[in-house]
Enzyme design. Structure first.
Site, PDB file in Angstrom:
ATOM      1  CB  CYS A   1     -15.431  68.159  59.288  1.00  0.00           C
ATOM      2  SG  CYS A   1     -14.533  67.068  60.516  1.00  0.00           S
TER       3      CYS A   1
ATOM      4  CG  HIS B   1     -21.462  61.272  17.266  1.00  0.00           C
ATOM      5  ND1 HIS B   1     -22.653  60.946  17.223  1.00  0.00           N
ATOM      6  CD2 HIS B   1     -21.399  62.169  16.518  1.00  0.00           C
ATOM      7  CE1 HIS B   1     -23.474  61.554  16.788  1.00  0.00           C
ATOM      8  NE2 HIS B   1     -22.750  62.512  16.293  1.00  0.00           N
TER       9      HIS B   1
END
Length: 809
Positions: free
Chosen positions: A763, A432
């Site tokens: 990279c 919730h």
């Protein structure tokens, strides 16, 4: 009271006669249930049968008894931010509805319909009685948990009482506040009641399915949550459930595999009480054995995925646009069947604007967090803590405070929307607190364990969910920044812009960046974050000298045939999560490149690593893979990659060999990979090599014969070109990727790859840190730049500018 003639029914309608167009008559929840029962049960989606007390009963009840006027008078002077005022008026409204005489004809029809259900399911039938409002389960407003439901209800007067209580729940505190916040007229919303066969999940398990990632909005996965007992525990956040992800595109291609899984604590199970009506529930502890295993088997997860995709496809077809779904499932402890008991459009992640990128980041490194848990959202908030032990303490809550509680409940919705963040001891990402936090757009850290003890009311803290799946709470008000970027008019450059990524938990969120795939997925990072054990320790646990370490590894692997199988499974899940997030774009996975000191830090690592004076130049990269000291560990890496590509269907994975010193070494590694089932060229497998040693550049023509592409590692290439240990602080001033010698090496690497018809990329850190290096490489015609995620947008704009200038000459 006698049963009404089924042919004369005015108030009751069966699921089989109900569809999505009946929403004004049956409410959102029942419209969805009827639509699924009517159209999908023949396709194999099991929905329990049931009937609906339509909104006619509610409308007549408040009209004929002049209840509407009394309700309107009661709601005059309502102040929703005054919790006492809200609670008082809500109670008065509920009492007005509950005390009004229930239509006799409606009661007779309910009992007659129940008798028909008994004929179908047997005399011991129990039913679930669920509220369904006309403004519920809509794409723009879920109303989830706003109205009441009753489980395991018998027939007769108990059923009538449950229906009356459902009708009265139109005016719960939370429903009134929810309608007020969204501009709904309280008296225009009507309620129906669904009555369906009770699935005895209290004797088995239940959970929630989302056909979208709830945190990032990534649409290509199905998320299945599972816990023991009734599903309310997951919604309320009382338990930390198991989590399973399934990748939609490969699943649809026939690769029936769970992408990744996470074992939840599942400390309690909700069961039905012993009252005659059966509607009361209570929690009981789960056993240690139950907590150690998943509440679903992989095959059951895949079955639920079949159901979820069929439901999503059906509602998408009705709407004429993608409709991600929020689905509740339950397994019957008597017949063992899996059933769908509810479905609604997902209302938060699906509304995320894909063209708006919002990123939060702490502006500087902070001290260790006070506590951590599951992150909900990606935001950051600061504020004073308010520890709430029970609902009576909510009246003291002030707007902007950080709500800290064991769990939250639907009745707390009014206060939660005043909070700047939420922290709970318990709960998973579909509890919730998580659902309401997403709807309110505030960060939440759930399942933090001891938040109510570690934090004190009035204490100022910073709640950060910007680090992926792990949320953190820090002491004090830390500085942070919020960056909003409009991606709608950002074109794609010709040079591929890829990302560097090693943490699977960040994959779905990172994939939402504009990108062309992953240029570097570091296997050693995945091993550290996702597995934790040394590969050789997993391959040979008998060689671990420390008994405590051996026991720990065996405990981690207790659900597998061996620690080796555990290592392969976990590593495959980590790789697959990254590959799935970017599918079908290429994901270049670099084989492990730990240094010996880093390997030694892994669980069991000290028994398999030697001490080296200079690990940077020692036993690392390609040199390890065929060596007797690591060969068996390398086999586990290869088994994981093979599983990802072949069993899981993620053939967008390419493999990259790091720190390959010599051509002969390249040949040996490729031969070793082939022995383990990874043969270059088979099934489209491409193998790249890191271009990070001067010899890779000097002999690029020779290396090109053995590899499909090169990825420049600028960190190591700079280190070895300049002779500077990049880990040494005292000579750090000499480490500079922009040195003319390094730039020349970059030029030779790019032009050499192009000369041989091989892919060229980079990279390393250089393009992320230095725009001039990125500009230089684009000018050379490099195929791709792989960047840290926080550099992608700025570098994309730079590359677009450079390419534009090149075109202009």
């Amino acid at each position: 009271m006698h049963a009404a003639d089924p042919g004369e029914r005015r108030y009751v309608q069966w699921f089989r006669d109900t569809g999505h167009a009946d929403l004004p008559l049956v409410g959102g929840k029942n419209a969805s249930l009827g639509e699924m029962y009517r159209t999908l049960t023949d396709q194999g989606v099991p929905v329990p049968n049931g009937f609906i007390l339509t909104t006619r009963a509610y409308r007549e009840l408040i009209a004929e008894q002049s209840v509407a006027e009394a309700l309107r008078e009661t709601l005059e002077g309502l102040v929703v931010d005054d919790l006492r005022n809200l609670a008082q008026k809500a109670e008065q409204c509920r009492r007005l509805i509950y005390d009004a005489p229930f239509p006799q004809a409606a009661a007779e029809e309910i009992l007659a319909a129940h008798d028909e259900l008994v004929k179908e399911y047997g005399a011991d039938l129990r039913v679930a009685v669920r509220s369904s409002a006309t403004a519920e389960d809509l794409p723009e407003a879920s109303f989830a948990g706003q109205h009441d439901s009753y489980l395991n209800v018998s027939g007769g007067q108990a059923l009538i009482e449950a229906c009356r209580s459902c009708l009265a729940s139109v005016f719960t505190d939370r429903a009134i506040r929810y309608r007020h916040d969204r501009g709904y007229d309280h008296l225009q919303v009507a309620l129906s009641v669904g009555v369906m066969k009770m699935v005895r999940a209290d004797l088995s398990s239940s959970g929630v399915i989302f056909t979208i990632d709830t945190e990032s909005g990534f649409p290509d996965v199905v998320l299945v949550n599972a816990a023991y007992g009734l599903g309310e525990n997951i919604v309320q956040g009382t338990v930390d459930p198991d989590e399973f992800y399934v990748h939609k595109p490969t699943f649809r291609k026939g690769h029936r595999c769970v992408l990744r899984r996470r074992l939840g604590a599942k400390l309690v199970r909700m069961v039905c009480g012993r009252r005659r009506s059966g509607s009361e529930t209570c929690n009981r502890p789960t056993s240690a054995a139950e907590r150690r295993v998943f509440a679903l088997t992989d095959e059951e997860v895949l079955t639920l995925t079949d159901y979820a995709l069929a439901i999503e496809a059906h509602f998408t077809g009705l709407a004429g646009r993608p409709v991600p779904m929020d689905i509740e499932w339950a397994r019957d402890g008597i017949d063992g069947g899996l059933y769908i008991v509810q479905a609604r459009p997902e209302t938060v992640a699906a509304r995320m604007n894909p063209n708006e990128l919002v990123r939060y980041r702490l502006q500087k490194d902070s001290a260790d967090p006070l506590l951590t848990g599951r992150a909900v959202g990606s935001g950051i908030a600061t504020g004073a803590v308010r520890v709430v032990s029970n609902s009576s303490e909510l009246t003291a809550f002030q707007p902007g405070e950080i709500l800290v509680a064991d769990t939250t409940a639907p009745d707390w919705g009014t206060v939660i929307r005043l909070a700047s963040a939420i922290v709970t001891n318990k709960g998973g990402r579909t509890c919730h607190a998580a659902i309401v936090a997403r709807e309110a757009g505030i960060p939440a850290v759930v399942g933090a364990g001891n938040a109510t003890e570690a934090l004190q009311s009035g204490q100022v803290v910073t709640v950060s969910c910007a680090g992926g799946e792990v949320g953190a709470v820090y002491d004090g008000a830390l500085d942070y920044e919020r960056e909003v970027t409009d991606l709608s008019d950002l074109p794609r450059p010709a040079t591929r812009i890829m990302v560097n990524l090693g943490n699977p938990d960040l994959a779905f969120r990172t994939a939402m960046l504009p990108n062309d795939g992953v240029g570097l997925a570091r296997l050693e990072f995945i091993i550290t974050e996702y597995v934790g054990a040394h590969p050789m320790a997993a391959a040979h646990p008998e060689r671990i000298s420390d008994r405590a370490v051996r026991r720990l590894l065996q405990k981690q692997a207790e659900d597998f045939d061996s620690p080796a199988d555990y290592f392969v499974a976990r590593l495959a899940e980590g790789i697959a999560t990254i590959a799935a997030a970017f599918y079908p774009k290429p994901v270049i996975v670099r084989l492990s490149d730990f240094k010996v000191n880093e390997y030694a830090a892994l669980l069991g690592g000290t028994d398999f690593e030697i001490a080296e004076a200079n690990p940077m130049l020692g036993f690392r990269g390609a040199a390890r893979y065929a060596h007797p000291a690591y060969r068996d560990g390398f086999e586990l890496e290869c088994r994981a990659l093979k599983r990802v590509r072949e069993e899981m269907g993620l053939d967008n994975v390419k493999i990259m060999v790091p720190f390959c010193r010599r051509v002969a070494e390249a040949q040996t590694v490729l031969q070793q990979m082939a022995e383990y089932g990874l043969c270059r060229g088979e099934n489209g497998l491409e193998v790249f090599v890191m271009c990070e040693i001067p010899n890779n550049v000097i002999l690029i023509d020779e290396f090109s014969r053995h590899f499909d592409g090169f990825s420049i590692g600028s960190n190591d290439l700079t280190q070895l070109t300049l002779g500077v240990d990049r880990d040494s602080e005292i000579v750090a001033f000499d480490f500079d990727e922009r040195d003319p010698g390094v730039m020349k090496m970059l030029e030779l690497a790019v032009t050499g790859a192009k000369r041989n018809g091989r892919h060229s990329g980079i990279c390393g850190q250089a393009p992320s840190d230095f725009p001039e290096v990125a500009e230089f490489l684009v000018g050379l015609g490099i195929d791709s730049l792989s960047l840290n995620p926080d550099s992608v947008l700025a570098t994309t704009r730079l590359v677009l500018d450079v390419e534009s200038r090149i075109r202009r000459g």
